[in-house]
Motif scaffolding. Structure first.
Motif, PDB file in Angstrom:
ATOM      1  N   GLY A  89      -0.874  11.602   2.382  1.00 33.34           N
ATOM      2  CA  GLY A  89      -1.081  10.763   3.451  1.00 33.34           C
ATOM      3  C   GLY A  89      -2.269   9.748   3.277  1.00 33.34           C
ATOM      4  O   GLY A  89      -1.916   8.492   3.526  1.00 33.34           O
ATOM      5  N   LEU A  90      -3.209   9.995   2.453  1.00 32.30           N
ATOM      6  CA  LEU A  90      -4.139   9.336   2.051  1.00 32.30           C
ATOM      7  C   LEU A  90      -3.450   8.155   1.319  1.00 32.30           C
ATOM      8  O   LEU A  90      -4.026   7.211   1.392  1.00 32.30           O
ATOM      9  CB  LEU A  90      -5.220   9.995   1.117  1.00 32.30           C
ATOM     10  CG  LEU A  90      -6.390   9.306   0.694  1.00 32.30           C
ATOM     11  CD1 LEU A  90      -6.960   8.540   1.820  1.00 32.30           C
ATOM     12  CD2 LEU A  90      -7.151   9.943  -0.106  1.00 32.30           C
ATOM     13  N   GLY A  91      -2.394   8.366   0.274  1.00 30.03           N
ATOM     14  CA  GLY A  91      -1.953   7.392  -0.530  1.00 30.03           C
ATOM     15  C   GLY A  91      -1.183   6.474   0.453  1.00 30.03           C
ATOM     16  O   GLY A  91      -1.145   5.386   0.029  1.00 30.03           O
ATOM     17  N   VAL A  92      -0.486   6.715   1.302  1.00 29.26           N
ATOM     18  CA  VAL A  92       0.242   5.979   2.187  1.00 29.26           C
ATOM     19  C   VAL A  92      -1.027   5.083   2.927  1.00 29.26           C
ATOM     20  O   VAL A  92      -0.586   3.642   2.873  1.00 29.26           O
ATOM     21  CB  VAL A  92       1.034   6.845   3.330  1.00 29.26           C
ATOM     22  CG1 VAL A  92       1.339   5.838   4.330  1.00 29.26           C
ATOM     23  CG2 VAL A  92       2.091   7.613   2.764  1.00 29.26           C
ATOM     24  N   ALA A  93      -2.020   5.477   3.239  1.00 28.72           N
ATOM     25  CA  ALA A  93      -2.854   4.581   4.042  1.00 28.72           C
ATOM     26  C   ALA A  93      -3.554   3.705   3.051  1.00 28.72           C
ATOM     27  O   ALA A  93      -3.745   2.698   3.256  1.00 28.72           O
ATOM     28  CB  ALA A  93      -4.099   5.772   4.519  1.00 28.72           C
ATOM     29  N   LEU A  94      -3.564   4.031   1.713  1.00 30.29           N
ATOM     30  CA  LEU A  94      -4.372   3.138   0.859  1.00 30.29           C
ATOM     31  C   LEU A  94      -3.327   2.106   0.506  1.00 30.29           C
ATOM     32  O   LEU A  94      -3.626   0.978   0.126  1.00 30.29           O
ATOM     33  CB  LEU A  94      -4.633   3.824  -0.353  1.00 30.29           C
ATOM     34  CG  LEU A  94      -6.012   5.056  -0.394  1.00 30.29           C
ATOM     35  CD1 LEU A  94      -6.197   5.658  -1.507  1.00 30.29           C
ATOM     36  CD2 LEU A  94      -7.299   3.886  -0.212  1.00 30.29           C
ATOM     37  N   SER A  95      -1.912   2.481   0.495  1.00 26.56           N
ATOM     38  CA  SER A  95      -0.839   1.299   0.314  1.00 26.56           C
ATOM     39  C   SER A  95      -0.831   0.422   1.489  1.00 26.56           C
ATOM     40  O   SER A  95      -0.543  -0.677   0.959  1.00 26.56           O
ATOM     41  CB  SER A  95       0.292   1.935  -0.149  1.00 26.56           C
ATOM     42  OG  SER A  95       0.391   2.844  -1.158  1.00 26.56           O
ATOM     43  N   ASN A  96      -1.224   0.956   2.613  1.00 27.41           N
ATOM     44  CA  ASN A  96      -0.480   0.060   3.936  1.00 27.41           C
ATOM     45  C   ASN A  96      -1.702  -0.271   4.535  1.00 27.41           C
ATOM     46  O   ASN A  96      -1.372  -1.266   5.580  1.00 27.41           O
ATOM     47  CB  ASN A  96       0.179   0.922   4.701  1.00 27.41           C
ATOM     48  CG  ASN A  96       1.714   1.453   3.993  1.00 27.41           C
ATOM     49  OD1 ASN A  96       2.077   0.503   3.047  1.00 27.41           O
ATOM     50  ND2 ASN A  96       2.132   2.654   4.459  1.00 27.41           N
ATOM     51  N   GLN A  97      -2.874   0.287   4.469  1.00 28.77           N
ATOM     52  CA  GLN A  97      -4.140  -0.063   5.532  1.00 28.77           C
ATOM     53  C   GLN A  97      -5.171  -0.792   4.474  1.00 28.77           C
ATOM     54  O   GLN A  97      -6.105  -0.016   3.873  1.00 28.77           O
ATOM     55  CB  GLN A  97      -4.546   1.392   6.003  1.00 28.77           C
ATOM     56  CG  GLN A  97      -3.372   1.836   6.953  1.00 28.77           C
ATOM     57  CD  GLN A  97      -3.265   0.898   8.031  1.00 28.77           C
ATOM     58  OE1 GLN A  97      -4.056   0.304   8.773  1.00 28.77           O
ATOM     59  NE2 GLN A  97      -1.990   1.106   8.568  1.00 28.77           N
ATOM     60  N   PRO A  98      -5.228  -2.012   4.542  1.00 23.90           N
ATOM     61  CA  PRO A  98      -6.466  -2.679   4.025  1.00 23.90           C
ATOM     62  C   PRO A  98      -7.716  -2.353   4.440  1.00 23.90           C
ATOM     63  O   PRO A  98      -8.743  -1.980   3.495  1.00 23.90           O
ATOM     64  CB  PRO A  98      -6.398  -4.145   4.408  1.00 23.90           C
ATOM     65  CG  PRO A  98      -5.058  -4.414   4.622  1.00 23.90           C
ATOM     66  CD  PRO A  98      -4.456  -3.055   5.189  1.00 23.90           C
ATOM     67  N   SER A  99      -7.900  -1.801   5.473  1.00 29.77           N
ATOM     68  CA  SER A  99      -9.176  -1.017   5.921  1.00 29.77           C
ATOM     69  C   SER A  99      -9.370   0.306   5.077  1.00 29.77           C
ATOM     70  O   SER A  99     -10.868   0.668   5.149  1.00 29.77           O
ATOM     71  CB  SER A  99      -9.233  -0.576   7.409  1.00 29.77           C
ATOM     72  OG  SER A  99      -8.121   0.240   7.762  1.00 29.77           O
ATOM     73  N   GLN A 100      -8.411   1.119   4.876  1.00 31.10           N
ATOM     74  CA  GLN A 100      -8.796   2.329   4.175  1.00 31.10           C
ATOM     75  C   GLN A 100      -9.132   1.825   2.614  1.00 31.10           C
ATOM     76  O   GLN A 100      -9.781   2.554   2.124  1.00 31.10           O
ATOM     77  CB  GLN A 100      -7.585   3.105   4.000  1.00 31.10           C
ATOM     78  CG  GLN A 100      -7.694   4.540   3.442  1.00 31.10           C
ATOM     79  CD  GLN A 100      -8.876   5.368   4.023  1.00 31.10           C
ATOM     80  OE1 GLN A 100      -8.720   5.580   5.116  1.00 31.10           O
ATOM     81  NE2 GLN A 100      -9.947   5.500   3.239  1.00 31.10           N
ATOM     82  N   LYS A 101      -8.586   0.867   2.189  1.00 28.74           N
ATOM     83  CA  LYS A 101      -9.013   0.463   0.823  1.00 28.74           C
ATOM     84  C   LYS A 101     -10.342  -0.078   0.752  1.00 28.74           C
ATOM     85  O   LYS A 101     -11.108   0.387  -0.094  1.00 28.74           O
ATOM     86  CB  LYS A 101      -8.234  -0.776   0.351  1.00 28.74           C
ATOM     87  CG  LYS A 101      -6.809  -0.386  -0.245  1.00 28.74           C
ATOM     88  CD  LYS A 101      -6.053  -1.680  -0.612  1.00 28.74           C
ATOM     89  CE  LYS A 101      -4.579  -1.155  -0.946  1.00 28.74           C
ATOM     90  NZ  LYS A 101      -3.858  -2.453  -1.349  1.00 28.74           N
ATOM     91  N   LEU A 102     -10.964  -0.637   1.693  1.00 27.91           N
ATOM     92  CA  LEU A 102     -12.247  -0.994   1.741  1.00 27.91           C
ATOM     93  C   LEU A 102     -13.186   0.059   2.139  1.00 27.91           C
ATOM     94  O   LEU A 102     -14.200  -0.083   1.477  1.00 27.91           O
ATOM     95  CB  LEU A 102     -12.420  -2.224   3.056  1.00 27.91           C
ATOM     96  CG  LEU A 102     -13.765  -2.638   3.211  1.00 27.91           C
ATOM     97  CD1 LEU A 102     -14.285  -3.522   2.242  1.00 27.91           C
ATOM     98  CD2 LEU A 102     -13.849  -3.293   4.528  1.00 27.91           C
TER      99      LEU A 102
ATOM    100  N   PHE B   2     -12.856   3.068   0.652  1.00 30.13           N
ATOM    101  CA  PHE B   2     -12.891   3.331  -0.632  1.00 30.13           C
ATOM    102  C   PHE B   2     -13.357   2.590  -1.728  1.00 30.13           C
ATOM    103  O   PHE B   2     -13.750   2.947  -2.903  1.00 30.13           O
ATOM    104  CB  PHE B   2     -11.577   4.064  -1.149  1.00 30.13           C
ATOM    105  CG  PHE B   2     -11.132   5.155  -0.724  1.00 30.13           C
ATOM    106  CD1 PHE B   2     -11.524   5.860   0.604  1.00 30.13           C
ATOM    107  CD2 PHE B   2     -10.321   5.934  -1.349  1.00 30.13           C
ATOM    108  CE1 PHE B   2     -11.310   7.081   1.001  1.00 30.13           C
ATOM    109  CE2 PHE B   2      -9.903   7.170  -1.124  1.00 30.13           C
ATOM    110  CZ  PHE B   2     -10.315   7.951   0.080  1.00 30.13           C
ATOM    111  N   ALA B   3     -14.152   1.491  -1.272  1.00 28.09           N
ATOM    112  CA  ALA B   3     -14.720   0.369  -2.258  1.00 28.09           C
ATOM    113  C   ALA B   3     -16.084   1.077  -2.965  1.00 28.09           C
ATOM    114  O   ALA B   3     -16.362   0.729  -4.215  1.00 28.09           O
ATOM    115  CB  ALA B   3     -15.249  -0.727  -1.594  1.00 28.09           C
ATOM    116  N   TYR B   4     -16.554   2.034  -2.173  1.00 27.38           N
ATOM    117  CA  TYR B   4     -17.798   2.731  -3.027  1.00 27.38           C
ATOM    118  C   TYR B   4     -17.292   3.400  -4.263  1.00 27.38           C
ATOM    119  O   TYR B   4     -18.096   3.755  -5.027  1.00 27.38           O
ATOM    120  CB  TYR B   4     -18.513   3.699  -2.398  1.00 27.38           C
ATOM    121  CG  TYR B   4     -17.642   4.866  -1.834  1.00 27.38           C
ATOM    122  CD1 TYR B   4     -17.813   5.984  -2.496  1.00 27.38           C
ATOM    123  CD2 TYR B   4     -16.566   5.061  -0.767  1.00 27.38           C
ATOM    124  CE1 TYR B   4     -17.096   7.337  -2.314  1.00 27.38           C
ATOM    125  CE2 TYR B   4     -15.892   6.107  -0.530  1.00 27.38           C
ATOM    126  CZ  TYR B   4     -16.117   7.466  -1.210  1.00 27.38           C
ATOM    127  OH  TYR B   4     -15.551   8.344  -1.197  1.00 27.38           O
TER     128      TYR B   4
END
Length: 271
Positions: A127-140, A142-144
């Protein structure tokens, strides 16, 4: 107690009735077994036997040097080996943050060892992987992790008496000092950060569906995990599943909302 497993010595903190149903508690970063202290009285009063494990990097006798030794598969194998050493065939499993990731893997790969799963803050890896692929906000969000994986992370986090660590955990008040102080122990912070350095998408993509009764606890004030990742978890549980949202709570659920987490955990376990 100290448990010998896989060539290491793990610190495990037991409590509750000796004949109670076993509960394995898996902590996250930068905490240790103490992050569950505030929910333990409720679990013990309900007749449960708890085992809070200081995972690799945190237990002084389990700090291998290689970054690769901190892959999630290794931590999952640790959990199985510790259960074996304790003589526990099946346990209710509660994990927060990195401990939740280990708990997801444990339930996916060893469902025969997991009676129920309560995952806190961090969703199913797929589920996390899907969000990281499709949601720029989730990538942001995880920037830390890029900072934590860098060679300067230890110096940054420990500088000025652990100011950055203390600020990260500001919502839990004075308890933040417990963990910031512990991280000054030689090798502890490097071991803890190696969990980030060893992480790759392949580890997460290999996790299958969960077939044990599961509750996922997410908080809407969590700066690390957004709602899309939290909601995506339902697709990866093929068993009785409950999604619980805690309002106005941040990432440190076991210490920010211990009563609510204890209620949810006991409801999942069924006591």
């Amino acid at each position: 107690m100290q448990i010998q497993a896989r060539g290491f010595t793990f610190d495990v903190y037991e409590g509750g009735p000796a004949d109670g149903a076993p509960v394995l508690l898996l902590h996250g970063f930068p905490q240790d077994h103490r992050e569950f202290d505030l929910i333990l009285p409720r679990l013990h009063a309900a007749g449960l036997r708890t085992y809070a494990l200081d995972q690799r990097g945190y237990s002084p006798g389990a700090r291998p040097a290689a970054v690769a030794d901190y892959r999630l598969g290794e931590a999952t194998a640790d959990a199985v080996a510790v259960l074996d050493a304790l003589g526990v065939d099946r346990a209710h499993v509660v994990g927060h943050d990195w401990g939740a990731q280990v708990a997801w893997l444990l339930a996916a790969q060893h469902p025969d060892r997991v009676s129920t799963l309560t995952a806190v803050s961090v969703p199913h890896p797929r589920g996390l992987g899907v969000a990281l692929s499709n949601q720029p906000s989730q990538k942001l969000r995880f920037a830390y992790m890029g900072v934590f994986r860098s060679p300067v992370a230890e110096r940054l986090l420990l500088g000025a008496n652990g100011t950055v660590l203390r600020q990260m955990m500001r919502p839990i008040g004075a308890r933040a000092g417990l963990y910031a102080t512990a991280m000054r122990e030689p090798g502890r912070l490097t071991g803890a950060l190696n969990w980030y350095r060893a992480l790759n998408r392949g580890q997460l993509g290999a996790v299958g569906k969960i077939t044990v009764p599961t509750t996922y606890v997410w908080s809407d004030g969590d700066p690390v995990v957004g709602r899309p990742a939290a909601l995506a978890t339902a697709s990866w549980v093929a068993a009785d599943y409950r999604f619980v949202t805690l309002r106005g709570i941040g990432h440190w659920i076991p210490e920010e909302a211990p009563r609510a987490l204890a209620d949810v955990t006991l409801a999942r376990i069924g006591v």
